[in-house]
Design a protein around this motif. Structure first.
Motif, short mmCIF file in Angstrom:
data_model
loop_
_atom_site.label_atom_id
_atom_site.label_comp_id
_atom_site.label_asym_id
_atom_site.label_seq_id
_atom_site.Cartn_x
_atom_site.Cartn_y
_atom_site.Cartn_z
N SER A 202 0.83 -1.21 0.00
CA SER A 202 0.00 0.00 0.00
C SER A 202 0.85 1.26 0.00
CB SER A 202 -0.94 0.00 1.21
OG SER A 202 -0.20 0.12 2.42
N PHE A 203 2.04 1.18 0.57
CA PHE A 203 2.91 2.36 0.59
C PHE A 203 3.32 2.73 -0.82
CE2 PHE A 203 7.10 4.40 0.85
CZ PHE A 203 6.79 5.47 1.68
N ARG A 204 3.75 1.76 -1.58
CA ARG A 204 4.13 2.02 -2.97
C ARG A 204 2.90 2.45 -3.79
NH1 ARG A 204 8.92 -0.45 -5.50
NH2 ARG A 204 10.39 -1.07 -3.88
N ASP A 205 1.78 1.78 -3.56
CA ASP A 205 0.58 2.10 -4.32
C ASP A 205 0.14 3.55 -4.09
OD1 ASP A 205 0.57 -0.47 -5.27
OD2 ASP A 205 -0.93 -1.19 -3.83
N ASN A 206 0.17 3.97 -2.85
CA ASN A 206 -0.29 5.32 -2.51
C ASN A 206 0.60 6.41 -3.11
OD1 ASN A 206 -2.43 4.29 -1.04
ND2 ASN A 206 -1.35 4.37 0.91
N LEU A 207 1.87 6.10 -3.33
CA LEU A 207 2.79 7.07 -3.91
C LEU A 207 2.97 6.87 -5.42
CD1 LEU A 207 5.63 7.27 -1.20
CD2 LEU A 207 3.78 8.90 -1.62
N GLY A 208 2.28 5.87 -5.97
CA GLY A 208 2.40 5.62 -7.40
C GLY A 208 3.75 5.03 -7.79
N ILE A 209 4.38 4.29 -6.87
CA ILE A 209 5.67 3.67 -7.14
C ILE A 209 5.45 2.29 -7.75
CG2 ILE A 209 7.85 2.88 -6.13
CD1 ILE A 209 7.42 4.91 -3.88
N MET A 210 6.04 2.05 -8.89
CA MET A 210 5.88 0.77 -9.58
C MET A 210 6.64 -0.34 -8.84
SD MET A 210 3.89 1.65 -11.92
CE MET A 210 3.86 0.13 -12.89
N PRO A 211 6.18 -1.58 -8.95
CA PRO A 211 6.83 -2.70 -8.26
C PRO A 211 8.31 -2.87 -8.61
CG PRO A 211 4.68 -3.36 -9.04
CD PRO A 211 4.95 -2.01 -9.63
N ASP A 212 8.70 -2.50 -9.85
CA ASP A 212 10.08 -2.71 -10.26
C ASP A 212 10.98 -1.50 -9.98
OD1 ASP A 212 8.85 -1.08 -12.09
OD2 ASP A 212 9.85 -1.95 -13.84
N GLN A 213 10.44 -0.45 -9.39
CA GLN A 213 11.27 0.71 -9.07
C GLN A 213 12.04 0.48 -7.77
OE1 GLN A 213 8.04 3.86 -9.71
NE2 GLN A 213 9.87 4.91 -10.47
N PHE A 214 13.27 0.97 -7.75
CA PHE A 214 14.14 0.76 -6.59
C PHE A 214 13.94 1.90 -5.60
CE2 PHE A 214 17.89 0.19 -4.05
CZ PHE A 214 18.13 -1.18 -4.10
N VAL A 215 13.65 1.55 -4.33
CA VAL A 215 13.30 2.56 -3.32
C VAL A 215 14.32 2.59 -2.18
CG1 VAL A 215 11.58 3.32 -1.65
CG2 VAL A 215 10.85 2.36 -3.85
N ARG A 236 21.76 11.82 -5.74
CA ARG A 236 21.97 12.44 -7.05
C ARG A 236 23.29 11.98 -7.67
NH1 ARG A 236 16.99 13.39 -8.48
NH2 ARG A 236 15.94 15.01 -7.26
N LEU A 237 24.31 11.77 -6.83
CA LEU A 237 25.58 11.27 -7.34
C LEU A 237 25.44 9.85 -7.88
CD1 LEU A 237 28.10 12.53 -4.60
CD2 LEU A 237 27.95 13.32 -6.97
N ALA A 238 24.61 9.05 -7.21
CA ALA A 238 24.42 7.66 -7.65
C ALA A 238 23.71 7.62 -8.99
CB ALA A 238 23.62 6.90 -6.60
N ALA A 239 22.74 8.50 -9.20
CA ALA A 239 22.04 8.64 -10.49
C ALA A 239 21.57 7.29 -11.04
CB ALA A 239 22.95 9.34 -11.50
N ILE A 240 20.77 6.59 -10.24
CA ILE A 240 20.29 5.26 -10.62
C ILE A 240 18.95 5.41 -11.35
CG2 ILE A 240 19.59 2.99 -9.76
CD1 ILE A 240 21.30 3.67 -7.23
N GLY A 242 15.32 5.13 -12.59
CA GLY A 242 14.12 4.53 -12.03
C GLY A 242 14.10 4.45 -10.51
N SER A 243 15.11 4.99 -9.85
CA SER A 243 15.18 4.89 -8.39
C SER A 243 14.42 6.04 -7.72
CB SER A 243 16.63 4.90 -7.93
OG SER A 243 17.27 6.12 -8.30
N GLU A 269 15.57 15.95 -15.86
CA GLU A 269 15.89 15.35 -17.14
C GLU A 269 17.38 15.04 -17.27
OE1 GLU A 269 15.61 19.86 -17.71
OE2 GLU A 269 14.60 18.26 -16.62
N GLU A 270 18.20 15.65 -16.40
CA GLU A 270 19.65 15.42 -16.46
C GLU A 270 20.11 14.39 -15.45
OE1 GLU A 270 21.47 19.19 -15.93
OE2 GLU A 270 20.77 20.02 -17.84
N LEU A 271 19.41 14.30 -14.31
CA LEU A 271 19.79 13.35 -13.27
C LEU A 271 18.62 12.39 -13.02
CD1 LEU A 271 21.61 15.59 -10.64
CD2 LEU A 271 22.64 13.87 -12.11
N PRO A 272 18.81 11.11 -13.27
CA PRO A 272 17.72 10.16 -13.04
C PRO A 272 17.45 10.01 -11.55
CG PRO A 272 19.75 9.00 -13.58
CD PRO A 272 20.02 10.46 -13.80
N GLY A 273 16.25 9.58 -11.21
CA GLY A 273 15.89 9.38 -9.81
C GLY A 273 14.95 10.46 -9.32
#
Length: 393
Positions: A202-215, A236-240, A242-243, A269-273
């Motif tokens: 429910s935590f992921r669902d409520n925030l719209g976080i997909m099952p395959d996203q790394f949290v 931001r340094l890790a820049a993973i 989908g995270s 758009e420049e830093l993923p995550g």
């Protein structure tokens, strides 16, 4: 057996001292002992002055003991309350007004006395913008530490979180060891093994976080010591791709605003995550967050033995945390010393599910064996029963 627990923080507060004091009270009550609690008033008045059978006595006291911030309020009432009591055991939690206001008259308080140390980072200098830049407070704290030799002689037991002792987070323990204080005991913090997430998804669902996203998750009040900005910059340094990094704090304040403003300069758009900032989450939601995350992170500048880290370990989550307090001796994670090293650790754990599982198992095993409420309560009950008989110093 009649016991008083004197603590500046107690439920409904949710900080580490309040959690430890309430866990102790619950353990004593299970033994059938009479328990009373002396504590601070709360911003929102308590609905009743009874907590699961323990009677609560409230005192409105402000100040730090510094000459510019002397203790004010119910000071004389608190001292009179302690001197008039007939407890078998009096337990002081942490270094606060509850202890400092009694140091001159400990002999007048009946019952054996226990101090529970939650760490004592007396040498930590918090630089202030104006003269004398916070050095006065630091000097006062060092002066109080110098009196610790006398404190120890007046206390029957002092309990520390770990055998680890240094001149930073555990300065008091270092003194006790050097003095060969025989009343020294070690009991680590613990968490309730039965308090688990009810609906992690429910935590992921409520925030719209997909099952395959790394949290990544960080649970801590927003302030300079917890230093969430450190974790945000590391992320931001890790820049993973989908995270997501989720921060949960008690409530937004000037620190959370500053951390968010600092991060706002980064172009998505420049830093993923993605970074999500949350406040005022209930206990159910927070427990679900621990269970729903992939890795727990803690970027504090100062810690003793953080409860939040233990809660992540209970859920079998690997962690990344600053090398402070006794965190280095805790299993199940990676200690870091810089933003770049936290970023590297984030990338390493995100890329290696086997390592995550291995570290998670190590942490969960340590919770089941050592860092749990049952072990915590039994250890304190043993000390009380030990003191109820002839005292051997």
């Amino acid at each position: 057996m009649k016991i008083l627990i004197s603590t500046f923080s107690f439920p409904p507060n949710k900080d580490g001292v309040a959690e430890a004091a309430s866990m102790m009270a619950a353990g004593f009550l299970k033994r059938g002992w009479e328990v009373e609690v002396a504590t601070s008033t709360t911003t929102l008045p308590r609905s009743e002055l009874v907590w699961h059978g323990a009677r609560i006595h409230q005192f409105s006291i402000t100040g730090t003991g510094h000459p510019k911030l002397p203790f004010r309020g119910d000071v004389s009432e608190y001292r009179a309350f302690l001197e008039s009591g007939d407890w078998d055991i009096v337990v002081f939690h942490a270094y606060a007004w509850t202890l400092y206001l009694t140091l001159g008259n400990l002999a007048k308080i009946r019952g054996r006395k226990i101090l529970v140390s939650h760490g004592y980072n007396v040498l930590r200098w918090v630089r202030l913008p104006k003269f004398p830049w916070g050095l006065g407070s630091c000097a006062l704290a060092i002066g109080q530490a110098a009196r610790m030799c006398m404190w120890l002689s007046r206390l029957d037991r002092v309990v520390y979180l770990s055998e680890y002792a240094d001149l930073q987070a555990f300065f008091d323990h270092s003194i006790a060891k050097r003095l060969d204080y025989r009343g020294r005991r070690v009991i680590p913090n613990g968490v309730n093994l039965e308090e688990r997430a009810a609906a992690p998804s429910s935590f992921r669902d409520n925030l719209g976080i997909m099952p395959d996203q790394f949290v990544f998750l960080c649970v801590a009040n927003f302030n300079s010591i917890k230093n969430q900005g450190f974790a945000a910059r590391s992320f931001r340094l890790a820049a993973i791709p989908g995270s997501i990094l989720v921060f949960i704090g008690s409530e937004f304040n000037e620190f959370s605003e500053r951390f968010q403003t600092e991060d706002a300069v980064n172009r998505p758009e420049e830093l993923p995550g993605q970074i999500v900032w949350l406040e005022k989450q209930d206990r159910v939601t927070t427990l679900n967050a621990f269970a729903a995350c992939d890795v727990f992170v803690l970027s504090s500048e100062s810690e003793a033995q953080p409860i939040a880290l233990l809660e992540a370990m209970r859920e079998g989550k690997p962690w990344i945390a600053s090398r402070v307090g006794c965190i280095p001796e805790m299993p199940g994670g990676i200690c870091i010393t810089s933003e770049s090293s936290m970023g590297v650790a984030m990338k390493a754990l995100a890329a290696d599910p086997t390592l995550r599982k291995s570290l998670g198992r190590e942490g969960a095993a340590a919770i089941a064996k050592t860092y749990n409420s049952k072990s915590y309560q039994e250890a304190y009950c043993q000390i009380v029963e030990e003191l109820a008989g002839p005292l051997e110093r």
